[in-house]
Scaffold this active site. Structure first.
Site, mmCIF file in Angstrom:
data_model
loop_
_atom_site.group_PDB
_atom_site.id
_atom_site.type_symbol
_atom_site.label_atom_id
_atom_site.label_comp_id
_atom_site.label_asym_id
_atom_site.label_seq_id
_atom_site.Cartn_x
_atom_site.Cartn_y
_atom_site.Cartn_z
ATOM 1 N N GLY A 131 0.808 -1.211 0.000
ATOM 2 C CA GLY A 131 0.000 0.000 0.000
ATOM 3 C C GLY A 131 0.841 1.260 0.000
ATOM 4 O O GLY A 131 2.079 1.199 -0.020
ATOM 5 N N ALA A 135 8.993 4.665 3.821
ATOM 6 C CA ALA A 135 9.624 4.128 5.021
ATOM 7 C C ALA A 135 9.835 5.199 6.089
ATOM 8 O O ALA A 135 9.595 4.961 7.275
ATOM 9 C CB ALA A 135 10.950 3.472 4.651
ATOM 10 N N LYS A 186 1.813 -0.014 -10.171
ATOM 11 C CA LYS A 186 1.897 1.430 -9.921
ATOM 12 C C LYS A 186 3.332 1.921 -10.065
ATOM 13 O O LYS A 186 3.565 3.086 -10.412
ATOM 14 C CB LYS A 186 1.325 1.779 -8.550
ATOM 15 C CG LYS A 186 2.004 1.085 -7.361
ATOM 16 C CD LYS A 186 3.194 1.836 -6.828
ATOM 17 C CE LYS A 186 3.891 1.066 -5.739
ATOM 18 N NZ LYS A 186 5.077 1.787 -5.207
#
Length: 323
Positions: A131, A135, A186
């Site tokens: 998703g 980080a 994506k």
């Protein structure tokens, strides 16, 4: 220790930090003994996340035997290394609950993360965590929502509770294929958007690529049996929106370099480059039209310049807007 995170890159370290801020102990495994030693002594991953100190309940190790008593294992190694990693460590991983934390499609087999794990460890329970997330955001405690996809709804519910934290909110899904595809595809569109901005083609062009790129993602997902609503959720559209609009994305930065005609640091993992090639091969096998993906592959392989790729896209026949 109740959870192990294998892979001390930025994302693996960030997950370990977030989970260790709760009541459970977390073991972070690093391949490099010197890296593990420095993180354990400095209580920080100074190379990747210098502003995120480790909680007391986070321990670092370089010996995989240390995970033998731990049931839930998050695997945060790069996608193109996942198959070899699972094969090399199949004995210590067998019987554990494995949660893939990487995005992409294996270039050799065309498989997603959980399918790769299944091919090596067919009897091991599997899930994927994916998703829109950077980080750094997770590590410093900024609110982040992810998808936890698991075919076993009961196990998925258990993992949803075990892997949620004060800043990490997980949404559950049984559509593993859809969640994996969203996280993989994506990155390809993010490369295209980066190249567009790098070449100075403007925000309108980026908006068009995001929209038509999402249509390509839906087209592929539908062809392989994924649910449309999964692609419209966090693991699809949510991740697409994040990575196509921020230089925090390695794939977007790689695209910027392509658009500017600059060299890109070869030490930085760009999952979208390999995924684009794997996706295009799969699209051809399924007889799917994915022109943006094809253009990204052509630019990476230097068979088309950015201008030629854009001219090719703009010269496509006029059509009604449908997915």
């Amino acid at each position: 220790m109740s959870i192990a995170v294998l892979g001390a890159g930025a994302f693996g370290t960030a997950l370990a930090i977030s989970l260790a801020k709760g009541e459970q102990g977390v073991l972070l495994w690093a391949r490099d003994p010197e890296h593990a030693k420095s993180m354990q002594s400095e209580r920080m991953n100074t190379a990747r996340l210098p502003k995120a100190p480790f909680p007391e309940s986070l321990r670092v190790a370089c010996d995989l035997d240390t995970i033998k008593g731990i049931q839930t294992v998050l695997i945060a190694v790069p996608m193109q290394q996942l198959a070899r990693f699972a094969q090399d460590n199949r004995q210590v991983l067998a019987g554990k609950i494995l949660v893939a934390c990487c995005k992409g499609i294996d270039l050799t087999t065309g498989l997603g993360p959980t399918a790769v794990l299944k091919s090596v460890l067919p009897d091991t329970p599997r899930a994927i965590l994916t998703g829109p997330s950077f980080a750094h955001d997770i590590a410093i405690g900024l609110p982040t929502a992810l998808t936890l996809a698991c075919e076993d709804a009961t196990l998925g519910t258990q993992l949803q509770h075990d892997l949620s934290s004060a800043n990490l909110r997980l949404y559950r899904s049984v559509d593993v294929v859809g969640a994996e595809l969203g996280g993989a595809l994506k990155n390809v569109i993010a490369i295209a958007c980066g190249a567009t901005i790098g070449a100075g083609l403007g925000e309108s062009a980026r908006a068009a690529l995001i929209t038509r790129g999402f249509a390509e993602m839906q087209r592929m997902a539908q062809a392989v049996g994924a649910k449309p609503e999964t692609l419209a959720g966090l693991s699809g559209f949510g991740d697409l929106a994040l990575t196509c609009a921020s230089e925090g994305s390695r794939n977007f930065r790689f695209g910027l370099s392509l658009g500017r005609g600059e060299a890109f640091d070869p030490s930085i993992t760009v999952e979208g480059a390999a995924t684009a090639k794997a996706c295009l091969a799969r699209a051809k096998a399924l007889n799917l039209d994915m022109p943006i993906t094809a253009a990204v592959v052509a630019m990476i392989e230097q068979t088309l310049t950015l201008k030629e790729a854009m001219d090719t896209l703009l010269a496509r026949p006029l059509k009604e807007e449908t997915c």
